[in-house]
Design a protein around this motif. Structure first.
Motif, PDB file in Angstrom:
ATOM      1  N   THR A 128      44.429  14.675 -45.403  1.00 34.38           N
ATOM      2  CA  THR A 128      45.297  15.502 -46.249  1.00 34.38           C
ATOM      3  C   THR A 128      44.506  16.419 -47.179  1.00 34.38           C
ATOM      4  N   GLU A 129      43.364  15.921 -47.683  1.00 31.42           N
ATOM      5  CA  GLU A 129      42.643  16.713 -48.674  1.00 31.42           C
ATOM      6  C   GLU A 129      42.009  17.965 -48.074  1.00 31.42           C
ATOM      7  N   ARG A 130      41.971  18.038 -46.758  1.00 32.62           N
ATOM      8  CA  ARG A 130      41.354  19.205 -46.134  1.00 32.62           C
ATOM      9  C   ARG A 130      42.380  20.184 -45.557  1.00 32.62           C
ATOM     10  N   LEU A 131      43.654  19.928 -45.805  1.00 35.26           N
ATOM     11  CA  LEU A 131      44.683  20.856 -45.348  1.00 35.26           C
ATOM     12  C   LEU A 131      44.774  22.039 -46.310  1.00 35.26           C
ATOM     13  N   SER A 132      44.940  23.226 -45.749  1.00 38.39           N
ATOM     14  CA  SER A 132      45.127  24.398 -46.600  1.00 38.39           C
ATOM     15  C   SER A 132      46.569  24.436 -47.108  1.00 38.39           C
ATOM     16  N   ARG A 133      46.804  25.250 -48.125  1.00 35.67           N
ATOM     17  CA  ARG A 133      48.178  25.417 -48.612  1.00 35.67           C
ATOM     18  C   ARG A 133      49.084  25.943 -47.502  1.00 35.67           C
ATOM     19  N   ALA A 134      48.533  26.846 -46.700  1.00 36.11           N
ATOM     20  CA  ALA A 134      49.341  27.419 -45.614  1.00 36.11           C
ATOM     21  C   ALA A 134      49.713  26.348 -44.586  1.00 36.11           C
ATOM     22  N   GLN A 135      48.767  25.451 -44.300  1.00 37.75           N
ATOM     23  CA  GLN A 135      49.064  24.383 -43.338  1.00 37.75           C
ATOM     24  C   GLN A 135      50.139  23.443 -43.889  1.00 37.75           C
ATOM     25  N   VAL A 136      50.052  23.134 -45.175  1.00 36.87           N
ATOM     26  CA  VAL A 136      51.071  22.276 -45.779  1.00 36.87           C
ATOM     27  C   VAL A 136      52.421  22.986 -45.759  1.00 36.87           C
ATOM     28  N   ALA A 137      52.410  24.282 -46.001  1.00 39.50           N
ATOM     29  CA  ALA A 137      53.669  25.037 -45.965  1.00 39.50           C
ATOM     30  C   ALA A 137      54.271  25.031 -44.561  1.00 39.50           C
ATOM     31  N   ASP A 138      53.423  25.184 -43.553  1.00 40.01           N
ATOM     32  CA  ASP A 138      53.906  25.119 -42.166  1.00 40.01           C
ATOM     33  C   ASP A 138      54.489  23.742 -41.853  1.00 40.01           C
ATOM     34  N   LEU A 139      53.798  22.721 -42.331  1.00 39.16           N
ATOM     35  CA  LEU A 139      54.246  21.356 -42.080  1.00 39.16           C
ATOM     36  C   LEU A 139      55.613  21.118 -42.729  1.00 39.16           C
ATOM     37  N   LEU A 140      55.749  21.552 -43.961  1.00 39.52           N
ATOM     38  CA  LEU A 140      57.020  21.374 -44.656  1.00 39.52           C
ATOM     39  C   LEU A 140      58.146  22.147 -43.958  1.00 39.52           C
ATOM     40  N   GLU A 141      57.815  23.319 -43.473  1.00 34.97           N
ATOM     41  CA  GLU A 141      58.811  24.088 -42.729  1.00 34.97           C
ATOM     42  C   GLU A 141      59.226  23.339 -41.460  1.00 34.97           C
ATOM     43  N   GLY A 142      58.238  22.717 -40.796  1.00 34.16           N
ATOM     44  CA  GLY A 142      58.541  21.927 -39.607  1.00 34.16           C
ATOM     45  C   GLY A 142      59.457  20.757 -39.918  1.00 34.16           C
ATOM     46  N   VAL A 143      59.179  20.076 -41.026  1.00 41.02           N
ATOM     47  CA  VAL A 143      60.026  18.947 -41.434  1.00 41.02           C
ATOM     48  C   VAL A 143      61.446  19.430 -41.702  1.00 41.02           C
ATOM     49  N   ARG A 144      61.552  20.481 -42.465  1.00 39.49           N
ATOM     50  CA  ARG A 144      62.881  20.992 -42.820  1.00 39.49           C
ATOM     51  C   ARG A 144      63.655  21.416 -41.581  1.00 39.49           C
TER      52      ARG A 144
END
Length: 291
Positions: free
Chosen positions: A201-217
């Motif tokens: 998790t600590e190596r994920l970029s903000r953009a990757q986290v945003a993509d992940l959250l979009e996928g969850v939603r």
DNA sequence: ACGAAACCCTGGGTGC
DNA sequence: TGCACCCAGGGTTTCG
């Protein structure tokens, strides 16, 4: 099994068919169904008999129904339910034969359909919990708001995720970080974000986290739309399998089938004593880090 | 304090 | 046919 969208369908059914009704009697048929009610089955029954269930709320996979006295005074408590792996809350005619795995039965003073808790594997359960002023019961406060809730804070989630020192799939399944995501939705969201679940998790970029959250939603929203279609007005349905699972899963349970994006066979890996599914091409494993 | 493992439970499926 | 075994897996508790 009931996932967040199915739990939301159940909540809507309870709101429509149970909220506002007064409990006439409670029958606990299996002690494990109320094991979280520490004072025991008799106390559970007494806390509900003659009381009114005023509404139905959900956080993550938990449901709760505030309890009021006969004169509508809030009792400061709520009936809390978790469906676990195999739980169902059914609204049925009293003449309906008892289900094999019927664990608890609620009848109401209006003489109408009864509420039944049916649970084959007894991972689910019921309890009466303190809940001041109709707010979330104190014992559920640690469950994070789910990403479909208006109160969900994406920036806060992103920051909290990146502070963790763990694998991203573990973080997705951590209900104190984000509510309502289970093994199936975690795998589907990771596939949409093209991330392997073992990524730190600590190596994920903000953009990757945003993509992940979009996928969850997206996957939760699409699943909820499917779950809603299987709702029968005479029956508080928790069986979303036929509607959703068979048609919309890209990776979960799809071992050896082609990735919908690139055609590479999906692989199954063992993870946390359960299964993870991913596309080896779209979601490459992270390289081992040197420490 | 935080991360990870253990534990709970039963029916359906599979292999011998 | 029947038996042994594996598998599904969320949340709480326990351990490190």
């Amino acid at each position: 099994m009931p996932e967040l969208p199915e739990v939301e369908v159940v909540r809507r059914g309870l709101e429509r068919w149970v909220a506002g009704r007064t409990v006439a009697a409670v029958e606990v048929r299996h002690p494990r169904a109320v094991r979280r009610h520490l004072e025991g089955a008799d106390h559970f029954t007494a806390a509900l008999t003659g009381r009114t269930l005023t509404a139905a709320y959900r956080r993550g996979k938990y449901l709760w129904l505030p309890i009021a006295e006969a004169d509508d005074t809030p009792a400061g408590q709520a009936l809390v339910a978790h469906l676990g792996m195999s739980g169902q809350l059914l609204v049925e005619k009293r003449s309906q034969p008892d289900e094999t795995h019927l664990r608890a039965r609620f009848t109401f003073t209006d003489g109408g359909r009864e509420l039944r808790f049916v649970d084959q594997r007894t991972f689910g359960g019921l309890a009466v919990e303190d809940a001041d002023g109709g707010s979330i019961p104190a014992r559920l406060a640690h469950i994070a708001i789910d990403p479909l809730d208006a109160g969900f804070d994406a920036d806060r989630f992103s920051a909290a995720l990146r502070r963790r020192r763990t694998e991203v799939k573990r973080a997705l399944l951590d209900q104190t970080l984000i509510g309502g995501v289970g093994n199936i939705y975690a795998d589907e969201a990771l596939w949409r974000a093209r991330l392997h679940g073992s990524r730190p998790t600590e190596r994920l970029s903000r953009a990757q986290v945003a993509d992940l959250l979009e996928g969850v939603r997206d996957v939760l929203t699409e699943s909820l739309a499917q779950g809603g279609t299987s709702f029968d007005s005479l029956y508080v349905d928790v069986n979303g399998q036929s509607g959703y699972f068979s048609r919309h899963l890209a990776v979960y349970g799809q071992a050896d089938r082609p990735c919908p994006r690139c055609g590479t066979p999906i692989v199954r890996e063992s993870f946390m004593n359960r299964s993870s599914y991913s596309c080896p091409r779209c979601q490459p494993r992270p390289r081992a880090r040197r420490s």
